[in-house]
Design a protein around this motif. Sequence first.
Motif, PDB file in Angstrom:
ATOM      1  N   ALA A  88       0.964 -10.154   0.223  1.00  6.83           N
ATOM      2  CA  ALA A  88       0.587  -9.322   1.536  1.00  6.83           C
ATOM      3  C   ALA A  88      -0.552  -8.375   0.318  1.00  6.83           C
ATOM      4  CB  ALA A  88       1.207  -8.159   2.623  1.00  6.83           C
ATOM      5  N   LYS A  89       0.546  -7.654  -0.946  1.00  8.93           N
ATOM      6  CA  LYS A  89       0.170  -7.339  -1.930  1.00  8.93           C
ATOM      7  C   LYS A  89      -0.115  -7.519  -3.358  1.00  8.93           C
ATOM      8  CE  LYS A  89      -0.017  -3.420   0.948  1.00  8.93           C
ATOM      9  NZ  LYS A  89      -1.300  -3.416   1.174  1.00  8.93           N
ATOM     10  N   LEU A  90       0.468  -8.175  -3.713  1.00  5.37           N
ATOM     11  CA  LEU A  90       0.650  -9.439  -4.757  1.00  5.37           C
ATOM     12  C   LEU A  90      -0.599 -10.487  -4.988  1.00  5.37           C
ATOM     13  CD1 LEU A  90       4.362  -9.398  -5.989  1.00  5.37           C
ATOM     14  CD2 LEU A  90       2.654  -7.605  -5.888  1.00  5.37           C
ATOM     15  N   ARG A  91      -1.204 -10.342  -6.463  1.00  8.26           N
ATOM     16  CA  ARG A  91      -2.575 -10.804  -6.455  1.00  8.26           C
ATOM     17  C   ARG A  91      -1.849 -12.616  -7.682  1.00  8.26           C
ATOM     18  NH1 ARG A  91      -7.162 -10.234  -4.393  1.00  8.26           N
ATOM     19  NH2 ARG A  91      -7.138  -7.825  -3.359  1.00  8.26           N
ATOM     20  N   PHE A  92      -1.996 -13.341  -7.439  1.00 12.39           N
ATOM     21  CA  PHE A  92      -1.574 -14.382  -8.006  1.00 12.39           C
ATOM     22  C   PHE A  92      -1.925 -15.998  -7.706  1.00 12.39           C
ATOM     23  CE2 PHE A  92       1.533 -13.631  -4.382  1.00 12.39           C
ATOM     24  CZ  PHE A  92       1.504 -15.863  -3.854  1.00 12.39           C
ATOM     25  N   PRO A  93      -2.971 -17.004  -8.318  1.00  2.15           N
ATOM     26  CA  PRO A  93      -2.767 -17.725  -8.292  1.00  2.15           C
ATOM     27  C   PRO A  93      -2.353 -18.921  -7.163  1.00  2.15           C
ATOM     28  CG  PRO A  93      -2.412 -18.518 -10.892  1.00  2.15           C
ATOM     29  CD  PRO A  93      -1.625 -16.727 -10.315  1.00  2.15           C
ATOM     30  N   GLY A  94      -2.714 -19.214  -6.565  1.00  2.36           N
ATOM     31  CA  GLY A  94      -2.019 -19.981  -4.912  1.00  2.36           C
ATOM     32  C   GLY A  94      -1.561 -19.385  -4.054  1.00  2.36           C
ATOM     33  N   ARG A  95      -2.268 -18.175  -3.996  1.00  2.00           N
ATOM     34  CA  ARG A  95      -1.429 -17.406  -2.772  1.00  2.00           C
ATOM     35  C   ARG A  95      -2.165 -17.249  -1.545  1.00  2.00           C
ATOM     36  NH1 ARG A  95      -3.182 -10.722  -1.577  1.00  2.00           N
ATOM     37  NH2 ARG A  95      -4.726 -11.946  -1.461  1.00  2.00           N
ATOM     38  N   ASP A  96      -3.358 -17.771  -1.509  1.00  2.00           N
ATOM     39  CA  ASP A  96      -3.472 -18.220  -0.270  1.00  2.00           C
ATOM     40  C   ASP A  96      -3.127 -19.945   0.045  1.00  2.00           C
ATOM     41  OD1 ASP A  96      -5.568 -15.725   0.104  1.00  2.00           O
ATOM     42  OD2 ASP A  96      -7.502 -16.995  -0.709  1.00  2.00           O
ATOM     43  N   ILE A  97      -3.210 -20.897  -0.967  1.00  2.00           N
ATOM     44  CA  ILE A  97      -2.709 -22.121  -0.269  1.00  2.00           C
ATOM     45  C   ILE A  97      -1.177 -21.618   0.104  1.00  2.00           C
ATOM     46  CG2 ILE A  97      -1.698 -24.387  -1.673  1.00  2.00           C
ATOM     47  CD1 ILE A  97      -3.863 -23.842  -3.198  1.00  2.00           C
ATOM     48  N   ALA A  98      -0.410 -21.000  -0.623  1.00  2.00           N
ATOM     49  CA  ALA A  98       1.428 -20.818   0.020  1.00  2.00           C
ATOM     50  C   ALA A  98       0.581 -20.166   1.027  1.00  2.00           C
ATOM     51  CB  ALA A  98       1.558 -19.782  -1.345  1.00  2.00           C
TER      52      ALA A  98
ATOM     53  N   ILE B 198       2.453   1.833  -2.856  1.00  2.00           N
ATOM     54  CA  ILE B 198       3.308   1.161  -3.880  1.00  2.00           C
ATOM     55  C   ILE B 198       2.208   1.176  -5.329  1.00  2.00           C
ATOM     56  CG2 ILE B 198       2.906  -1.814  -4.283  1.00  2.00           C
ATOM     57  CD1 ILE B 198       4.108  -0.974  -1.515  1.00  2.00           C
ATOM     58  N   HIS B 199       1.419   1.987  -5.027  1.00  2.00           N
ATOM     59  CA  HIS B 199       0.690   2.354  -6.912  1.00  2.00           C
ATOM     60  C   HIS B 199       1.702   3.431  -7.262  1.00  2.00           C
ATOM     61  CE1 HIS B 199      -1.809  -1.194  -6.073  1.00  2.00           C
ATOM     62  NE2 HIS B 199      -2.887  -0.193  -6.045  1.00  2.00           N
ATOM     63  N   ALA B 200       1.731   4.655  -6.020  1.00  2.00           N
ATOM     64  CA  ALA B 200       3.015   5.687  -6.536  1.00  2.00           C
ATOM     65  C   ALA B 200       4.729   4.914  -7.502  1.00  2.00           C
ATOM     66  CB  ALA B 200       2.908   6.348  -5.205  1.00  2.00           C
ATOM     67  N   ALA B 201       4.822   4.446  -6.673  1.00  2.00           N
ATOM     68  CA  ALA B 201       6.405   3.782  -6.897  1.00  2.00           C
ATOM     69  C   ALA B 201       6.029   2.798  -8.049  1.00  2.00           C
ATOM     70  CB  ALA B 201       6.306   2.875  -5.343  1.00  2.00           C
ATOM     71  N   ARG B 202       5.012   1.769  -8.555  1.00  5.70           N
ATOM     72  CA  ARG B 202       4.578   2.021  -9.550  1.00  5.70           C
ATOM     73  C   ARG B 202       4.839   2.471 -11.074  1.00  5.70           C
ATOM     74  NH1 ARG B 202       0.465  -2.965  -7.680  1.00  5.70           N
ATOM     75  NH2 ARG B 202       2.313  -4.532  -6.356  1.00  5.70           N
ATOM     76  N   LEU B 203       3.798   3.741 -10.706  1.00  3.18           N
ATOM     77  CA  LEU B 203       3.432   4.737 -11.259  1.00  3.18           C
ATOM     78  C   LEU B 203       5.072   5.136 -11.861  1.00  3.18           C
ATOM     79  CD1 LEU B 203       0.702   5.986 -10.000  1.00  3.18           C
ATOM     80  CD2 LEU B 203       0.641   5.272 -12.988  1.00  3.18           C
ATOM     81  N   ASP B 204       6.016   5.573 -11.257  1.00  2.00           N
ATOM     82  CA  ASP B 204       7.391   5.847 -11.152  1.00  2.00           C
ATOM     83  C   ASP B 204       8.439   5.256 -11.548  1.00  2.00           C
ATOM     84  OD1 ASP B 204       6.564   7.973  -9.739  1.00  2.00           O
ATOM     85  OD2 ASP B 204       7.743   7.391  -7.766  1.00  2.00           O
ATOM     86  N   GLY B 205       7.454   4.301 -12.400  1.00  2.00           N
ATOM     87  CA  GLY B 205       8.778   2.953 -13.226  1.00  2.00           C
ATOM     88  C   GLY B 205       9.356   2.078 -11.967  1.00  2.00           C
ATOM     89  N   MET B 206       9.151   1.761 -10.936  1.00  2.00           N
ATOM     90  CA  MET B 206      10.278   0.723 -10.695  1.00  2.00           C
ATOM     91  C   MET B 206       9.322  -0.122 -10.516  1.00  2.00           C
ATOM     92  SD  MET B 206      10.905   2.304  -6.370  1.00  2.00           S
ATOM     93  CE  MET B 206      11.809   3.261  -6.154  1.00  2.00           C
TER      94      MET B 206
ATOM     95  N   PHE C  39       3.446  -5.950   6.496  1.00  2.00           N
ATOM     96  CA  PHE C  39       2.982  -5.179   5.144  1.00  2.00           C
ATOM     97  C   PHE C  39       1.492  -5.487   4.628  1.00  2.00           C
ATOM     98  CE2 PHE C  39       7.412  -7.190   3.952  1.00  2.00           C
ATOM     99  CZ  PHE C  39       7.938  -5.853   4.302  1.00  2.00           C
ATOM    100  N   LYS C  40       0.521  -5.620   4.988  1.00  2.00           N
ATOM    101  CA  LYS C  40      -0.732  -5.799   4.678  1.00  2.00           C
ATOM    102  C   LYS C  40      -0.764  -4.599   5.750  1.00  2.00           C
ATOM    103  CE  LYS C  40      -3.804  -8.429   4.863  1.00  2.00           C
ATOM    104  NZ  LYS C  40      -4.613  -8.696   3.290  1.00  2.00           N
ATOM    105  N   ALA C  41      -0.568  -3.828   6.264  1.00  2.00           N
ATOM    106  CA  ALA C  41      -1.058  -2.326   7.046  1.00  2.00           C
ATOM    107  C   ALA C  41      -0.672  -1.665   6.440  1.00  2.00           C
ATOM    108  CB  ALA C  41      -0.322  -2.312   8.578  1.00  2.00           C
ATOM    109  N   LEU C  42       0.483  -1.804   5.081  1.00  2.00           N
ATOM    110  CA  LEU C  42       0.699  -0.260   4.435  1.00  2.00           C
ATOM    111  C   LEU C  42       0.047  -0.528   3.824  1.00  2.00           C
ATOM    112  CD1 LEU C  42       4.472  -1.340   3.839  1.00  2.00           C
ATOM    113  CD2 LEU C  42       3.888   0.108   5.429  1.00  2.00           C
ATOM    114  N   PRO C  43       0.029   1.501   2.739  1.00  2.00           N
ATOM    115  CA  PRO C  43      -1.259   1.553   2.414  1.00  2.00           C
ATOM    116  C   PRO C  43      -1.185   1.245   1.198  1.00  2.00           C
ATOM    117  CG  PRO C  43       0.631   3.442   2.776  1.00  2.00           C
ATOM    118  CD  PRO C  43       0.558   2.435   4.081  1.00  2.00           C
ATOM    119  N   ASP C  44      -1.913   1.315   0.218  1.00  2.00           N
ATOM    120  CA  ASP C  44      -2.088   0.407  -1.182  1.00  2.00           C
ATOM    121  C   ASP C  44      -1.503   1.342  -1.451  1.00  2.00           C
ATOM    122  OD1 ASP C  44      -1.778  -2.413  -0.577  1.00  2.00           O
ATOM    123  OD2 ASP C  44      -4.389  -1.984  -1.055  1.00  2.00           O
ATOM    124  N   GLU C  45      -1.419   3.179  -1.683  1.00  2.00           N
ATOM    125  CA  GLU C  45      -1.135   3.762  -2.583  1.00  2.00           C
ATOM    126  C   GLU C  45       0.389   4.052  -2.913  1.00  2.00           C
ATOM    127  OE1 GLU C  45      -3.652   4.280   0.412  1.00  2.00           O
ATOM    128  OE2 GLU C  45      -5.788   4.546  -1.036  1.00  2.00           O
TER     129      GLU C  45
END
Length: 278
Positions: A99-109, A170-178, A162-168
């Motif tokens: 739902a939230k990560l971009r990687f090669p072959g995601r659509d195939i998976a 996730i981004h806030a958690a990454r900025l916090d170093g998670m 998870f597609k319905a969860l706001p991306d903000e």
Amino acid sequence: MDERRSWLADAPRLLLLAALGLLVLAPYVWMVSASLKPLDELFRASLALWPERFFAVENYGKVFARVPVFQYIWNGIVVCAGILAFQLLFAVPAGYALAKLRFPGRDIAFGAVMLGLLVPPHVPALPLYVGFSQLGMLNTYAALILPFTISVFAIFLFRQFFKALPDELIHAARLDGMSEAGIVWRVVLPNAWPAATAFAIFSVVAHWNDLFWPLIVVEGPSRATPALGVLFFRSDEAGDDFAALMAAAVIMTAPLVLAFLFAQRRFVEGIATTGLKG
């Protein structure tokens, strides 16, 4: 006046839903009624839910006297809890990644996950049985749990939620170093409890009532699940005593009914909030 008009407008829909609810509940109500009757009342031409003579003590007493009821229920709890724990362990990170990560072959998976939904559980039963037999793992909890540890339905369900969860978020958690693992278990999963509860009810009901796989890998009552325990009681103890058999079925299904009544609000919330976005 507006409230009365609104109630009148909703009345046909409510009556239809009530009728459908009664239709769904009818077999269970009849089963409970039959468990309270003596055997001679079950085969009368007239159908009456209320027994003329209460025979509950005799019917339920036969079940508890002849069947290791608590052993079957304990086996069901262990198997369903083990399956659910592994399913969540694998499905939550997989759903998050799709739902939230971009990687090669995601659509195939994701396409592979959708194809997995089309495979009936009976298809891999024979090779799984042969494998467990060669490993000497038949008639064990592992044989009952391991084939169901990865659920493609759970991956699909969590991915949609998870597609319905706001991306903000996730981004806030990454900025916090998670780390991504920390985001999954400390941020995403706490927000996904409605979906997790809905899936938990689906999973527990399916595997508590499953007879096909336990009938293949289990011998004797030591690892029998509730559905298989009822079958053993039907074959060895109850015979043609259908009133006692109905009592056994009521006992084995009662934990499911209580669990659903306890979690019904979360279940409805999970179904309502799990989107079907692409």
